[in-house]
Scaffold this motif. Structure first.
Motif, PDB file in Angstrom:
ATOM      1  N   GLY A 186      24.789   4.479  21.767  1.00  0.00           N
ATOM      2  CA  GLY A 186      23.813   4.037  22.750  1.00  0.00           C
ATOM      3  C   GLY A 186      23.357   2.602  22.578  1.00  0.00           C
ATOM      4  N   VAL A 187      23.844   1.907  21.551  1.00  0.00           N
ATOM      5  CA  VAL A 187      23.440   0.515  21.323  1.00  0.00           C
ATOM      6  C   VAL A 187      24.282  -0.390  22.233  1.00  0.00           C
ATOM      7  N   PRO A 188      23.669  -1.204  23.083  1.00  0.00           N
ATOM      8  CA  PRO A 188      24.438  -1.991  24.056  1.00  0.00           C
ATOM      9  C   PRO A 188      25.193  -3.175  23.465  1.00  0.00           C
ATOM     10  N   ASN A 189      24.756  -3.680  22.298  1.00  0.00           N
ATOM     11  CA  ASN A 189      25.410  -4.844  21.690  1.00  0.00           C
ATOM     12  C   ASN A 189      25.688  -4.553  20.222  1.00  0.00           C
ATOM     13  N   ILE A 190      26.955  -4.602  19.841  1.00  0.00           N
ATOM     14  CA  ILE A 190      27.348  -4.379  18.448  1.00  0.00           C
ATOM     15  C   ILE A 190      28.270  -5.518  18.040  1.00  0.00           C
ATOM     16  N   ILE A 191      27.934  -6.151  16.953  1.00  0.00           N
ATOM     17  CA  ILE A 191      28.795  -7.201  16.420  1.00  0.00           C
ATOM     18  C   ILE A 191      29.029  -6.924  14.943  1.00  0.00           C
ATOM     19  N   CYS A 192      30.211  -7.244  14.477  1.00  0.00           N
ATOM     20  CA  CYS A 192      30.493  -7.023  13.059  1.00  0.00           C
ATOM     21  C   CYS A 192      31.123  -8.255  12.437  1.00  0.00           C
ATOM     22  N   PHE A 193      30.725  -8.517  11.200  1.00  0.00           N
ATOM     23  CA  PHE A 193      31.213  -9.667  10.453  1.00  0.00           C
ATOM     24  C   PHE A 193      31.695  -9.190   9.086  1.00  0.00           C
ATOM     25  N   ASP A 194      32.864  -9.672   8.696  1.00  0.00           N
ATOM     26  CA  ASP A 194      33.426  -9.339   7.381  1.00  0.00           C
ATOM     27  C   ASP A 194      33.499  -7.830   7.183  1.00  0.00           C
ATOM     28  N   SER A 195      33.754  -7.101   8.255  1.00  0.00           N
ATOM     29  CA  SER A 195      33.744  -5.645   8.211  1.00  0.00           C
ATOM     30  C   SER A 195      35.099  -5.083   8.618  1.00  0.00           C
ATOM     31  N   SER A 196      35.221  -3.767   8.549  1.00  0.00           N
ATOM     32  CA  SER A 196      36.477  -3.096   8.897  1.00  0.00           C
ATOM     33  C   SER A 196      36.838  -3.336  10.358  1.00  0.00           C
ATOM     34  N   ILE A 214      31.631   4.028   8.128  1.00  0.00           N
ATOM     35  CA  ILE A 214      32.182   3.665   9.440  1.00  0.00           C
ATOM     36  C   ILE A 214      32.144   4.869  10.383  1.00  0.00           C
ATOM     37  N   LYS A 215      32.534   6.041   9.880  1.00  0.00           N
ATOM     38  CA  LYS A 215      32.529   7.249  10.713  1.00  0.00           C
ATOM     39  C   LYS A 215      31.119   7.571  11.184  1.00  0.00           C
ATOM     40  N   TRP A 216      30.138   7.446  10.290  1.00  0.00           N
ATOM     41  CA  TRP A 216      28.751   7.737  10.649  1.00  0.00           C
ATOM     42  C   TRP A 216      28.252   6.747  11.703  1.00  0.00           C
ATOM     43  N   ILE A 217      28.584   5.461  11.531  1.00  0.00           N
ATOM     44  CA  ILE A 217      28.152   4.429  12.480  1.00  0.00           C
ATOM     45  C   ILE A 217      28.741   4.696  13.860  1.00  0.00           C
ATOM     46  N   ASN A 257      18.534  -2.950  20.507  1.00  0.00           N
ATOM     47  CA  ASN A 257      19.290  -3.727  21.495  1.00  0.00           C
ATOM     48  C   ASN A 257      20.565  -4.306  20.883  1.00  0.00           C
ATOM     49  N   ILE A 258      20.508  -4.553  19.569  1.00  0.00           N
ATOM     50  CA  ILE A 258      21.647  -5.141  18.866  1.00  0.00           C
ATOM     51  C   ILE A 258      21.834  -4.422  17.530  1.00  0.00           C
ATOM     52  N   LEU A 259      23.087  -4.098  17.210  1.00  0.00           N
ATOM     53  CA  LEU A 259      23.451  -3.623  15.881  1.00  0.00           C
ATOM     54  C   LEU A 259      24.357  -4.668  15.253  1.00  0.00           C
ATOM     55  N   MET A 260      23.947  -5.180  14.111  1.00  0.00           N
ATOM     56  CA  MET A 260      24.710  -6.204  13.407  1.00  0.00           C
ATOM     57  C   MET A 260      25.262  -5.594  12.124  1.00  0.00           C
ATOM     58  N   LEU A 261      26.577  -5.545  12.017  1.00  0.00           N
ATOM     59  CA  LEU A 261      27.242  -4.955  10.860  1.00  0.00           C
ATOM     60  C   LEU A 261      27.819  -6.065   9.995  1.00  0.00           C
ATOM     61  N   VAL A 262      27.477  -6.055   8.721  1.00  0.00           N
ATOM     62  CA  VAL A 262      27.919  -7.103   7.810  1.00  0.00           C
ATOM     63  C   VAL A 262      28.537  -6.470   6.561  1.00  0.00           C
ATOM     64  N   ALA A 263      29.796  -6.788   6.310  1.00  0.00           N
ATOM     65  CA  ALA A 263      30.499  -6.343   5.094  1.00  0.00           C
ATOM     66  C   ALA A 263      30.493  -4.821   4.959  1.00  0.00           C
ATOM     67  N   VAL A 264      30.687  -4.120   6.066  1.00  0.00           N
ATOM     68  CA  VAL A 264      30.759  -2.657   6.057  1.00  0.00           C
ATOM     69  C   VAL A 264      32.230  -2.251   6.078  1.00  0.00           C
ATOM     70  N   THR A 265      32.691  -1.643   5.001  1.00  0.00           N
ATOM     71  CA  THR A 265      34.106  -1.269   4.896  1.00  0.00           C
ATOM     72  C   THR A 265      34.307   0.177   4.463  1.00  0.00           C
ATOM     73  N   ASN A 266      33.261   0.832   4.002  1.00  0.00           N
ATOM     74  CA  ASN A 266      33.385   2.209   3.545  1.00  0.00           C
ATOM     75  C   ASN A 266      33.704   3.132   4.719  1.00  0.00           C
ATOM     76  N   GLN A 267      34.738   3.943   4.575  1.00  0.00           N
ATOM     77  CA  GLN A 267      35.206   4.765   5.687  1.00  0.00           C
ATOM     78  C   GLN A 267      34.190   5.827   6.090  1.00  0.00           C
ATOM     79  N   GLU A 268      33.467   6.390   5.128  1.00  0.00           N
ATOM     80  CA  GLU A 268      32.443   7.371   5.453  1.00  0.00           C
ATOM     81  C   GLU A 268      31.315   6.725   6.258  1.00  0.00           C
TER      82      GLU A 268
END
Length: 556
Positions: free
Chosen positions: A177-187, A168-171, A155-166
């Motif tokens: 299909g994830v309805p809620n995505i939040i990112c912190f300290d990320s790209s 990011i592309k995979w994510i 229901n939620i994807l929480m991204l923390v400190a994700v900066t690697n470009q490879e």
């Protein structure tokens, strides 16, 4: 190659969603006291205070969800059905990333957050991965498959400190299909969404100009959600990290039990106030400090205990106490309720210096150094971000004149919003719990009664340090909380030789050492100490047996 050591999940996480699952948009509504004046300015009354906030690289966004809600039976049946819906969260953190919480790896912080979510609701399940899983060469690797399956269920994807470009592309390819995505300290190239709507934004300040919300009311509701999440995240403590997730769950998935008091009651509140508390309201408005308190509270999020308690202790006055005593404590005009939390389960120490802990000995441990020093203990560090961070905290425990009476008086400094330091003092009535080493505390704090359950978790044999845990609730303010304080006679952290025992004691409270906030004990001039006439101290412990302790010498 990704390994299972990078992944943590409960077995039940991968159960299929129930067929009837659907998102419910639940706005983050204002609550607590609202006084409406001719200028339509609003005031509310929650509890808490606000530390300095650090800015961080942050991306989060908000949008509405389909508001067409299916009715399941009557309202009560629908609410019951909703509460049984599992909430599944995936946390994906940058490999090797370090948090600002005493440089603890983000992976460890998020695993602990997953454990703390279970205290709120057993159906809240969070799995934690590091982003090197996304870079695995073998897409059929077990951990990669598990992450893909978790994302399909999330229901939620929480991204923390994700900066690697490879990564990011995979994510981006695997999270659609994830309805809620939040990112912190990320790209900032990562796509964010809440409630199923994609949002492209790079800064929190410009987010609302890009929301596809035609109605101003919906924009305001989304602002409330995002602002609350944003402010909580920037405080960088474990309670507020969990709170970020709870706000989103409550707003977009299903009601969260501990946030049930965040919804205003409307006209009934105003009618109750005017009918029962007219003089107290008028006196408050005529008093400068009481007015400032309400104005200050109006700037706080209604669920921000940190910010709100800072307002209260900064501007406390007799008029403010009478106001809250009438509106909240006597008449419960907000129709709020809160119970003392029952988790985590914390057990008291059983022996001290080889003797079984009984009620008298447990009280003596609370009394601590009082008699040899002018205080029982000084607080070194605490876990609760709202109540354990005040500078120069002194604890006074003593027996009263009445038979069986026992009292606790904390003395502490408050840095007011204008920067001035002032002393505050409270007085708690203390009753013994069923098990020695457990106690029931109650206090009237600015017109609101708080009830707490305390546990003596451990005290060193030489009384050089102690750890006390508490669960509490201010029922009519709709607030419940937990915390712990590490104490010593001089306000100095226990030396390294005690670390193993201290960490073990913290583990019994489900607290990590990195969660503790160190108390500023540098400028503690002229604390208003002293005891009431006729009070008494120890019954079993002879404090003179400890007088050669180097800790006591340092305290003087």
């Amino acid at each position: 190659m990704a390994t299972l050591s990078n992944y943590t999940a409960p077995p039940s996480f991968f159960r299929r969603k129930t067929a009837g699952f659907h998102l419910n948009r639940r706005p983050f509504e204002k609550t607590h006291l609202q006084l409406l004046f001719s200028n339509t300015q609003e005031f509310w009354w929650p509890m808490g205070y606000s530390p300095l906030r650090r800015r961080s690289s942050y991306c989060c966004s908000s949008a509405t969800v389909n508001e067409n809600k299916k009715k399941i039976g009557n309202g009560a049946a629908a609410a019951a059905a909703q509460s049984e819906i599992p909430v599944r969260i995936v946390a994906l953190v940058g490999e090797g990333s370090v948090s600002p919480l005493k440089s603890t790896p983000w992976h460890d912080v998020m695993i602990h957050t997953a454990e703390k979510l279970k205290w709120v609701d057993e159906e809240f399940e969070m799995v934690v991965f590091t982003d090197n899983v996304c870079r695995a060469n073998d897409e059929s690797h077990e951990t990669v498959v598990q992450l893909q399956e978790a994302l399909r269920q999330a229901n939620i994807l929480m991204l923390v400190a994700v900066t690697n470009q490879e990564s990011i592309k995979w994510i981006q390819m695997n999270s659609q299909g994830v309805p809620n995505i939040i990112c912190f300290d990320s790209s900032p190239t990562l796509t964010n969404k809440l409630g199923g709507s994609l949002i492209q934004t790079t800064t929190i300040r410009s987010i609302f100009s890009k929301l596809p919300l035609p109605q101003s009311k919906k924009i305001k509701e989304s602002e409330d959600v995002v602002t609350s999440v944003y402010e909580a995240w920037e405080r960088h403590n474990s309670d507020d990290i969990r709170f970020c997730l709870l706000v989103i769950i409550n707003a977009y998935i299903r009601p969260v039990s501990i946030l049930k008091n965040l919804r205003a009651k409307g006209f009934s509140t105003l009618n109750c106030m005017v009918t029962n508390c007219g003089p107290q309201i008028l006196n408050c408005l005529l008093d400068a400090n009481c007015r400032k308190a309400l104005q200050c509270l109006n700037k706080c999020s209604p669920v921000d205990q940190v910010c709100n308690y800072q307002c209260i202790v900064s501007y406390e006055s007799p008029q403010l106490e009478e106001f809250s005593l009438c509106v909240l404590q006597k008449h419960n005009c907000l129709e709020l309720d809160a119970k003392i939390p029952d988790k985590p389960v914390v057990t008291p120490m059983e022996k001290f210096r080889g003797d079984d802990l009984d009620h008298d000995l447990a009280e003596d441990l609370f009394v601590g150094w009082l008699g040899r020093l002018d205080w029982s203990w000084r607080v070194v560090a605490g876990q609760n971000p709202a109540y354990d961070q005040f500078p120069c905290q002194y604890q006074l425990f003593y027996r009263g004149r009445a038979k069986g009476s026992f009292w606790y008086e904390p003395v502490f400094q408050v840095r007011m919003l204008d920067g001035k330091l002032v002393w505050r003092r409270r007085r708690y009535r203390v009753k013994r719990g069923k098990t020695p080493g457990t106690f029931y505390f109650s206090v009237l704090d600015n017109g609101v009664v708080s009830n707490e359950f305390w546990t003596i978790v451990d005290v060193s044999n030489d009384l050089s340090w102690g750890l006390f845990h508490y669960h509490g609730a201010a029922r009519v303010a709709g607030q419940s909380y937990t915390g712990a304080v590490l104490v010593s006679p001089n306000g100095v952290y226990p030396d390294q030789s005690q670390r193993g025992r201290l960490v073990s004691a913290l583990d019994r409270c489900s607290i990590k050492e990195w969660e503790l906030f160190n108390v500023d004990n540098c400028s503690c001039k002229d604390p208003p100490l002293g005891l009431p006439e006729g009070s008494s101290l120890h019954r079993k412990i002879k404090i003179e047996d400890f007088e050669d302790s180097s800790a006591v010498e340092f305290a003087h």
